[in-house]
Structures are given as structure tokens and as C-alpha cells.
Design a protein around this motif. Structure first.
Motif, mmCIF file in Angstrom:
data_model
loop_
_atom_site.group_PDB
_atom_site.id
_atom_site.type_symbol
_atom_site.label_atom_id
_atom_site.label_comp_id
_atom_site.label_asym_id
_atom_site.label_seq_id
_atom_site.Cartn_x
_atom_site.Cartn_y
_atom_site.Cartn_z
ATOM 1 N N ILE A 157 0.870 -1.118 0.018
ATOM 2 C CA ILE A 157 -0.007 -0.078 0.019
ATOM 3 C C ILE A 157 1.046 1.218 -0.086
ATOM 4 N N PHE A 166 -3.088 0.340 -4.074
ATOM 5 C CA PHE A 166 -2.429 -1.134 -3.837
ATOM 6 C C PHE A 166 -1.685 -1.313 -5.030
ATOM 7 N N SER A 183 -6.986 2.151 -3.604
ATOM 8 C CA SER A 183 -7.237 1.549 -2.294
ATOM 9 C C SER A 183 -8.758 1.433 -1.994
#
Length: 195
Positions: A157, A166, A183
Motif C-alpha cells: 500500500i 495497492f 485503495s
């Protein structure tokens, strides 16, 4: 950063061989003929369960360094171990902790002073992850594998241009593909094949 990571990997290897000594990474020789399949094959992280979750690793990091903001979270394989790497920053220093995902052991806890141009909240403002309401790594891996067939080698991340995302590294045979996903929505941001 590359120099720090090479030194870190060497230090982790020394810890494996010699216990918890501190020898500045002078012994970097590693053997891969130990018969352990983890050194020669890629384990699919999409199907792997660990004793420690990434949220547990973040919580330990935050308890140890309460005035920091998280700047990166990663799960990868290092020297035959599955390792969470948590990076963070405060106004004057950057921090890195590594955890064995299977045993929950702290493998490393390092910090170093920020350069003058990154101090006083500059790096914090540029790198701080927005972890509120994000999807789980499992959801991100599933979404990445819909985009690119293969096995998940590692995930992280990260943040770039105010976007927390991600990064999923997928192996398809000998080809490695990085799939970046928003994300929070898991929308595909990019797919890039490594040479």
C-alpha cells in the motif's frame, strides 16, 4: 533507499544465521541450496494465511512510534520468510519496522533523520497514507487477478500524487506484472509489465 534496503536485507540474513547480533551487514553471502522450496518458487499470497495480519503489524508500529504517520505497508518474501514492512515518518525522522508474518517476531526496527528538505512535516504531508475505508489486501489481490492471471508474489500500500493505492505484483510464468488499484474502489489505475 536502495542502499538502505540492500543493507537491511543483508542484516536480516545475518539475524537468521547468527541470532540477534548487529554486524552492519558485512556478511551478505546467502545460499539457496538448502532444499527449501520457498527460496526457489513463488508462493501465491492470494491463498496464504498468516498468524499476523497487516493491521496487527501497523498497530505494533503505531504503539512503538505513536507520533508517526504510516507511509508504506508491504508484504513480501525475504530470505525465505514472509515479512511485513511498515514505514512511517514524523517531522524529523523516518522509521521502518519489519515483522515475520508467520511468527509475529519483530525482525527490525530502524530510524534515521530526515534530510533538511523533507523535515518539518514536508515528507509527512507528501507520503502519509490514507488508510480510512480502504479495501483489504485480500480484496485487492482478487481484483488484481481478475485483471492479470497468475500468482501474487507481493503486495504493498503506497501513495503517489495524493492517491493511496495497492500495488500487486503478479507472476505469470516468468513474467512479472504490477497492477495498481485505487485503495478504496479497487479501480485499476495501471498495469505494467516488468522487463
Amino acid at each position: 533507499m536502495t542502499t538502505v534496503m540492500v543493507g537491511t536485507l543483508a542484516a536480516c540474513g545475518d539475524d537468521d544465521a547468527n541470532g540477534d547480533n548487529n554486524n552492519n551487514g558485512n556478511n551478505t553471502q546467502q545460499t539457496t541450496d538448502s532444499g527449501s522450496s520457498s527460496n526457489t518458487t513463488t508462493t501465491d499470497l492470494n491463498n496464504k494465511k498468516f498468524s499476523m495480519s497487516y493491521t496487527e503489524a501497523i498497530e505494533i508500529f503505531k504503539n512503538k512510534h505513536p507520533k508517526t504517520d504510516i507511509t508504506s505497508v508491504e508484504l513480501s518474501q525475504e530470505l525465505g520468510k514472509f515479512v511485513y514492512t511498515i514505514d512511517g515518518v514524523d517531522d524529523s525522522s523516518e522509521f521502518e519496522m519489519k515483522f515475520d508474518a508467520d511468527t509475529k517476531a519483530i525482525l527490525q526496527d530502524n530510524n534515521e533523520k530526515l534530510d533538511r528538505e523533507d523535515a518539518n512535516g514536508v515528507e509527512r504531508a507528501n507520503e502519509k497514507l490514507d488508510l480510512t475505508g480502504i479495501k483489504t489486501p485480500q480484496e485487492a489481490m482478487t481484483a488484481a487477478l481478475k485483471q492479470q492471471a497468475g500468482t501474487v508474489k507481493e503486495w504493498s500500500i503506497d501513495r503517489e500524487m495524493n492517491q493511496t493505492y495497492f500495488s500487486i505484483q503478479v507472476m505469470n510464468g516468468t513474467q512479472e506484472v504490477e497492477v495498481k488499484l485505487d485503495s478504496k474502489t479497487l479501480a485499476v489505475l495501471s498495469t505494467e509489465q516488468d522487463d
